[in-house]
Motif scaffolding. Structure first.
Motif, short mmCIF file in Angstrom:
data_model
loop_
_atom_site.label_atom_id
_atom_site.label_comp_id
_atom_site.label_asym_id
_atom_site.label_seq_id
_atom_site.Cartn_x
_atom_site.Cartn_y
_atom_site.Cartn_z
N ALA A 1 0.82 -1.22 0.00
CA ALA A 1 0.00 0.00 0.00
C ALA A 1 0.85 1.27 0.00
O ALA A 1 0.41 2.31 -0.50
N GLU A 2 2.06 1.17 0.54
CA GLU A 2 2.95 2.35 0.57
C GLU A 2 3.74 2.50 -0.72
O GLU A 2 4.53 3.42 -0.87
N GLY A 3 3.57 1.56 -1.64
CA GLY A 3 4.26 1.64 -2.93
C GLY A 3 5.62 0.98 -2.95
O GLY A 3 6.38 1.16 -3.90
N TYR A 4 5.95 0.20 -1.90
CA TYR A 4 7.23 -0.50 -1.85
C TYR A 4 7.03 -1.96 -2.23
O TYR A 4 5.94 -2.50 -2.14
N LEU A 5 8.13 -2.60 -2.60
CA LEU A 5 8.07 -4.02 -2.94
C LEU A 5 7.98 -4.89 -1.70
O LEU A 5 8.61 -4.61 -0.68
N ASP A 6 7.17 -5.93 -1.79
CA ASP A 6 7.11 -7.00 -0.80
C ASP A 6 7.54 -8.27 -1.53
O ASP A 6 7.49 -8.35 -2.75
N LEU A 7 7.93 -9.27 -0.78
CA LEU A 7 8.31 -10.56 -1.36
C LEU A 7 7.70 -11.64 -0.48
O LEU A 7 7.92 -11.65 0.73
N GLY A 8 6.92 -12.52 -1.10
CA GLY A 8 6.30 -13.57 -0.30
C GLY A 8 5.57 -14.58 -1.14
O GLY A 8 5.52 -14.49 -2.37
N CYS A 9 4.98 -15.56 -0.46
CA CYS A 9 4.22 -16.60 -1.14
C CYS A 9 2.91 -16.00 -1.64
O CYS A 9 2.27 -15.22 -0.93
N PRO B 1 1.27 -14.72 7.78
CA PRO B 1 2.01 -13.54 7.37
C PRO B 1 3.40 -13.87 6.81
O PRO B 1 4.37 -13.20 7.11
N LEU B 2 3.49 -14.92 6.02
CA LEU B 2 4.76 -15.31 5.42
C LEU B 2 5.08 -14.35 4.28
O LEU B 2 4.78 -14.60 3.13
N ASN B 3 5.66 -13.22 4.64
CA ASN B 3 5.90 -12.17 3.68
C ASN B 3 6.99 -11.27 4.21
O ASN B 3 6.99 -10.93 5.39
N ALA B 4 7.92 -10.89 3.36
CA ALA B 4 8.95 -9.92 3.73
C ALA B 4 8.45 -8.56 3.28
O ALA B 4 8.31 -8.31 2.09
N LYS B 5 8.13 -7.72 4.22
CA LYS B 5 7.59 -6.39 3.91
C LYS B 5 8.72 -5.45 3.55
O LYS B 5 9.72 -5.35 4.26
N GLY B 6 8.56 -4.76 2.45
CA GLY B 6 9.58 -3.83 1.99
C GLY B 6 9.39 -2.43 2.56
O GLY B 6 8.30 -2.06 2.97
N CYS B 7 10.46 -1.69 2.59
CA CYS B 7 10.39 -0.30 3.03
C CYS B 7 11.34 0.54 2.19
O CYS B 7 11.91 1.51 2.66
N GLY B 8 11.52 0.13 0.95
CA GLY B 8 12.45 0.83 0.09
C GLY B 8 13.81 0.18 0.18
O GLY B 8 14.02 -0.78 0.91
N GLY B 9 14.75 0.71 -0.55
CA GLY B 9 16.10 0.19 -0.46
C GLY B 9 16.41 -0.83 -1.54
O GLY B 9 15.88 -0.78 -2.63
#
Length: 109
Positions: free
Chosen positions: A51-59, A66-74
């Protein structure tokens, strides 16, 4: 960009700098290629945008939340490392539980 920030081109010889950049790039590619699969279904994780426009990576299977790596930029490779840090302990726990069930089945037979 991160690779460039780690170097100081003013002090180093160009060949040494190029060698360090090649090494860092090689490590990043290795991390990317060897990322952990989902410990539940064995599928490769997929990228999505949060929702913040960053990439997430998960199943992609939402039952694995909640098997997901939440992105915060970078850096994307950092997101892969974060995913591996989430998925690997789960995989290890599931393998240990499976091994224990097999052992208990033999012991209690």
């Amino acid at each position: 960009m991160e690779l460039y920030r780690k170097t100081d081109a003013r002090k180093d010889d160009v060949d040494e700098l190029a060698g360090r950049l090649r090494k860092d790039w090689s490590e990043a590619v290795t991390t990317w290629r060897r990322r952990e699969k989902c410990p539940y279904c064995g599928e490769m994780p997929k990228f999505s945008v949060n929702a913040e426009g960053y990439l997430d990576l998960g199943c992609v299977d939402e039952s694995h939340e909640p098997l997901n790596a939440k992105g915060c930029g970078g850096i994307i490779v950092d997101l892969v490392k974060k995913w591996d840090g989430v998925a690997l302990p789960i995989r290890n726990r599931l393998e240990r539980e499976s091994k224990n069930r097999r052992l208990l089945a033999v012991l209690n037979a």
